[in-house]
Design an enzyme around this catalytic site. Structure first.
Site, mmCIF file in Angstrom:
data_model
loop_
_atom_site.group_PDB
_atom_site.id
_atom_site.type_symbol
_atom_site.label_atom_id
_atom_site.label_comp_id
_atom_site.label_asym_id
_atom_site.label_seq_id
_atom_site.Cartn_x
_atom_site.Cartn_y
_atom_site.Cartn_z
ATOM 1 N N GLY A 67 65.133 69.735 -17.839
ATOM 2 C CA GLY A 67 64.975 69.309 -16.437
ATOM 3 C C GLY A 67 66.298 68.793 -15.889
ATOM 4 O O GLY A 67 67.006 68.051 -16.561
ATOM 5 N N ALA A 94 83.379 65.243 -15.638
ATOM 6 C CA ALA A 94 84.111 64.409 -16.606
ATOM 7 C C ALA A 94 84.497 65.218 -17.842
ATOM 8 O O ALA A 94 85.602 65.068 -18.388
ATOM 9 C CB ALA A 94 83.247 63.205 -17.003
ATOM 10 N N ARG A 138 87.416 67.654 -16.857
ATOM 11 C CA ARG A 138 88.707 67.012 -16.596
ATOM 12 C C ARG A 138 89.281 66.335 -17.853
ATOM 13 O O ARG A 138 90.485 66.386 -18.083
ATOM 14 C CB ARG A 138 88.560 66.047 -15.417
ATOM 15 C CG ARG A 138 88.282 66.859 -14.148
ATOM 16 C CD ARG A 138 88.408 66.102 -12.884
ATOM 17 N NE ARG A 138 88.266 67.031 -11.751
ATOM 18 C CZ ARG A 138 88.235 66.658 -10.490
ATOM 19 N NH1 ARG A 138 88.330 65.382 -10.177
ATOM 20 N NH2 ARG A 138 88.120 67.553 -9.538
ATOM 21 N N ARG A 157 64.495 75.990 -19.223
ATOM 22 C CA ARG A 157 63.827 75.633 -20.481
ATOM 23 C C ARG A 157 63.654 76.966 -21.216
ATOM 24 O O ARG A 157 62.830 77.776 -20.830
ATOM 25 C CB ARG A 157 62.475 74.988 -20.201
ATOM 26 C CG ARG A 157 62.570 73.680 -19.383
ATOM 27 C CD ARG A 157 61.255 72.933 -19.400
ATOM 28 N NE ARG A 157 61.203 71.867 -18.412
ATOM 29 C CZ ARG A 157 61.733 70.651 -18.561
ATOM 30 N NH1 ARG A 157 62.400 70.352 -19.652
ATOM 31 N NH2 ARG A 157 61.608 69.739 -17.612
ATOM 32 N N SER A 158 64.482 77.183 -22.243
ATOM 33 C CA SER A 158 64.554 78.517 -22.862
ATOM 34 C C SER A 158 63.571 78.679 -24.010
ATOM 35 O O SER A 158 63.623 77.959 -25.009
ATOM 36 C CB SER A 158 65.980 78.765 -23.373
ATOM 37 O OG SER A 158 66.032 79.954 -24.111
ATOM 38 N N ASP A 211 65.555 65.631 -24.806
ATOM 39 C CA ASP A 211 65.166 65.848 -26.204
ATOM 40 C C ASP A 211 65.037 67.326 -26.581
ATOM 41 O O ASP A 211 65.405 67.720 -27.685
ATOM 42 C CB ASP A 211 63.912 65.046 -26.585
ATOM 43 C CG ASP A 211 62.738 65.323 -25.680
ATOM 44 O OD1 ASP A 211 62.905 66.051 -24.681
ATOM 45 O OD2 ASP A 211 61.646 64.811 -25.968
ATOM 46 N N GLY A 212 64.546 68.170 -25.650
ATOM 47 C CA GLY A 212 64.435 69.604 -25.942
ATOM 48 C C GLY A 212 65.818 70.206 -26.179
ATOM 49 O O GLY A 212 66.024 71.009 -27.098
ATOM 50 N N THR A 216 68.568 62.973 -18.504
ATOM 51 C CA THR A 216 67.147 63.151 -18.200
ATOM 52 C C THR A 216 66.678 61.941 -17.399
ATOM 53 O O THR A 216 67.081 60.814 -17.700
ATOM 54 C CB THR A 216 66.283 63.295 -19.468
ATOM 55 O OG1 THR A 216 64.905 63.093 -19.104
ATOM 56 C CG2 THR A 216 66.622 62.290 -20.557
ATOM 57 N N ASP A 254 63.904 60.679 -17.604
ATOM 58 C CA ASP A 254 62.836 59.976 -18.340
ATOM 59 C C ASP A 254 63.306 58.728 -19.105
ATOM 60 O O ASP A 254 62.486 57.881 -19.454
ATOM 61 C CB ASP A 254 62.161 60.931 -19.340
ATOM 62 C CG ASP A 254 61.500 62.117 -18.642
ATOM 63 O OD1 ASP A 254 61.219 62.014 -17.440
ATOM 64 O OD2 ASP A 254 61.277 63.141 -19.313
ATOM 65 N N ASP A 278 64.102 58.465 -22.172
ATOM 66 C CA ASP A 278 63.287 58.397 -23.385
ATOM 67 C C ASP A 278 64.066 58.724 -24.655
ATOM 68 O O ASP A 278 63.473 59.087 -25.666
ATOM 69 C CB ASP A 278 62.080 59.348 -23.247
ATOM 70 C CG ASP A 278 62.518 60.793 -22.994
ATOM 71 O OD1 ASP A 278 63.715 61.029 -22.741
ATOM 72 O OD2 ASP A 278 61.657 61.684 -23.049
ATOM 73 N N ARG A 307 44.455 49.399 1.980
ATOM 74 C CA ARG A 307 44.048 50.424 1.013
ATOM 75 C C ARG A 307 44.611 50.153 -0.386
ATOM 76 O O ARG A 307 45.607 49.434 -0.540
ATOM 77 C CB ARG A 307 44.548 51.787 1.479
ATOM 78 C CG ARG A 307 43.657 52.372 2.556
ATOM 79 C CD ARG A 307 44.231 53.662 3.101
ATOM 80 N NE ARG A 307 43.264 54.329 3.947
ATOM 81 C CZ ARG A 307 43.561 55.271 4.836
ATOM 82 N NH1 ARG A 307 44.815 55.659 4.989
ATOM 83 N NH2 ARG A 307 42.619 55.831 5.549
ATOM 84 N N GLY A 357 57.945 61.096 -16.080
ATOM 85 C CA GLY A 357 58.359 60.397 -17.291
ATOM 86 C C GLY A 357 57.863 61.079 -18.545
ATOM 87 O O GLY A 357 58.113 60.609 -19.660
ATOM 88 N N ARG A 358 57.112 62.159 -18.374
ATOM 89 C CA ARG A 358 56.514 62.887 -19.505
ATOM 90 C C ARG A 358 55.719 61.915 -20.381
ATOM 91 O O ARG A 358 54.746 61.355 -19.914
ATOM 92 C CB ARG A 358 57.587 63.619 -20.317
ATOM 93 C CG ARG A 358 57.031 64.853 -21.014
ATOM 94 C CD ARG A 358 58.080 65.543 -21.836
ATOM 95 N NE ARG A 358 59.024 66.297 -21.046
ATOM 96 C CZ ARG A 358 58.815 67.535 -20.610
ATOM 97 N NH1 ARG A 358 57.716 68.167 -20.909
ATOM 98 N NH2 ARG A 358 59.712 68.161 -19.897
ATOM 99 N N HIS A 369 58.381 66.134 -8.132
ATOM 100 C CA HIS A 369 59.784 66.516 -8.329
ATOM 101 C C HIS A 369 60.760 65.871 -7.349
ATOM 102 O O HIS A 369 61.977 65.987 -7.539
ATOM 103 C CB HIS A 369 59.918 68.042 -8.289
ATOM 104 C CG HIS A 369 59.401 68.685 -9.543
ATOM 105 N ND1 HIS A 369 58.059 68.905 -9.749
ATOM 106 C CD2 HIS A 369 60.027 69.102 -10.665
ATOM 107 C CE1 HIS A 369 57.889 69.459 -10.944
ATOM 108 N NE2 HIS A 369 59.070 69.592 -11.525
HETATM 109 O O1 F6P Z 1 61.934 65.576 -18.390
HETATM 110 C C1 F6P Z 1 62.068 65.449 -17.011
HETATM 111 C C2 F6P Z 1 60.762 65.783 -16.316
HETATM 112 O O2 F6P Z 1 60.963 65.638 -14.926
HETATM 113 C C3 F6P Z 1 59.556 64.984 -16.790
HETATM 114 O O3 F6P Z 1 59.506 63.694 -16.237
HETATM 115 C C4 F6P Z 1 58.436 65.892 -16.354
HETATM 116 O O4 F6P Z 1 57.290 65.673 -17.149
HETATM 117 C C5 F6P Z 1 58.996 67.260 -16.583
HETATM 118 O O5 F6P Z 1 60.401 67.133 -16.573
HETATM 119 C C6 F6P Z 1 58.593 68.289 -15.575
HETATM 120 O O6 F6P Z 1 59.139 69.508 -15.976
HETATM 121 P P1 F6P Z 1 59.197 70.795 -15.057
HETATM 122 O O7 F6P Z 1 60.152 70.516 -13.931
HETATM 123 O O8 F6P Z 1 59.665 71.871 -15.962
HETATM 124 O O9 F6P Z 1 57.807 70.999 -14.543
#
Ligand code: F6P
Length: 327
Positions: A15, A26, A29, A76-77, A107-108, A130, A132, A134, A167, A175-176, A257
């Site tokens: 992502g 960076a 350069r 994402r390959s 992480d991927g 990322t 996230d 994480d 409301r 954040g996955r 997004h």
């Molecule tokens: O890892 C970043 C992230 O935005 C996560 O928070 C979310 O779960 C995921 O990517 C969404 O992925 P995609 O844009 O491939 O749907």
């Protein structure tokens, strides 16, 4: 004897995250300063498999520090998960005489880098990019600060309408599997409650919190839901709450997004600049197959397997504080 590095490749993967461009700048350069040649790989591991590498010089990365997304594109390959795809990627890197790679992603991305570096003799350095936050081995990842600022800005706007109509809003953030974005957004926006994977709060407990708030004359409320919350996303949780507690008119907003885009904050630009610079200097010092990160303002290097394998727990005292400040 340490290897000689003359040509490096840099790519973004997974992502996109605001600040990735500042990291690419960076890397290019710092590498040029050290008389290295830099190639940008377009489209992450997919681009590597396809051999889409192009020379990058300092002027090619001018006027990008403030731009969200990634000029190198990302993907994402699926093919890189297979040995055949990685072999093809290796051959592409060899065709361009690449001695080492800088991988900017999450992480991927580092899982791919770790597997690749065990099969092929081209070292990688990872830069954590990322939203996230994480990854173990760094206090913050590139993009997190921008994402929480975007989410807080959205919640500030939702507050206005929530307050006007009395409301209850359930706002879902990304954040996955991690609750960092939700927790920080909740604290920063003064939310009534935060639901994250790292802290167990079931529907009944949530309803108790909301009931107590209603008794204290809270006329409206905002609940932040991490997309990885164990009791479902904002839509499911709102429905479950409404079934048992219909005091408030209830609405759901999924920020989605939006959180990934926009101009990076200064914190993200500085973090990305430091990490891109540290990645190249680490490679030149003979460091291989680690992620560079910053902990307590110091650059640290964490082996890929630890960065992706070790959990990065949220600070439980922040969870407690967010509950206390929401009374
Ligand atoms: O890892 C970043 C992230 O935005 C996560 O928070 C979310 O779960 C995921 O990517 C969404 O992925 P995609 O844009 O491939 O749907």
């Amino acid at each position: 004897m340490s290897r000689v590095i003359k040509r490096i490749a840099v790519f973004t993967s997974g992502g996109d995250a605001p600040g990735m461009n500042a990291a690419v700048r960076a890397v290019v350069r710092t590498a040029t300063y050290h008389d290295l040649h830099v190639y940008g790989v377009y489209g992450g591991y997919e681009g590597m498999i396809n051999g889409d590498l192009r020379r990058l010089e300092p002027r090619n990365v001018g006027n990008i520090i403030h731009r969200g997304g990634t000029i190198l594109k990302t993907a994402r390959s699926q093919r890189f998960r297979e040995a055949a795809g990685r072999q093809q990627a290796y051959e592409s890197l060899q065709a361009f005489d690449i001695d080492a790679c800088v991988a900017i992603g999450g992480d991927g991305t580092f899982t791919g880098a770790s597997v690749f570096s065990k099969e092929h003799d081209i070292p990688f350095i990872g830069v954590p990019g990322t939203i996230d936050n994480d990854l173990f081995g760094t206090d913050y990842t590139i993009g997190f600060d921008t994402a929480i600022n975007t989410a807080v800005e959205a919640v500030d706007k939702i507050r206005d309408t929530a307050d006007s109509h009395n409301r209850l809003f359930f706002v879902e953030v990304m954040g996955r599997h991690s609750g960092y974005i939700a927790l920080h957004t909740g604290i920063g926006s003064g939310a009534g409650c935060v639901l994250i994977p790292e802290h167990d709060m079931n529907i009944n407990t949530l309803i108790d919190v909301l009931k107590k708030g209603a008794k204290r004359k809270k006329l409206f409320s905002v609940v932040i839901v991490a997309e990885g919350s164990p009791y479902g996303g904002a839509t499911e949780i709102a429905a479950a709450v409404k079934e048992k507690f219909d005091f408030y008119d209830t609405k759901v907003t999924i920020i989605g997004h939006l959180q990934r885009g926009g101009s990076p904050t200064c914190l993200d630009r500085v973090l990305a600049s430091r990490l891109g610079y540290a990645a190249v200097e680490s490679l030149l010092n003979g460091t291989e197959n680690v992620m560079v990160g910053i902990i307590n303002d110091e650059v640290v290097r964490t082996p890929f397997d630890e960065a992706i394998g070790k959990a990065k727990p949220v600070n439980q005292d922040l969870v407690r504080m967010s509950e206390i400040l929401a009374i």
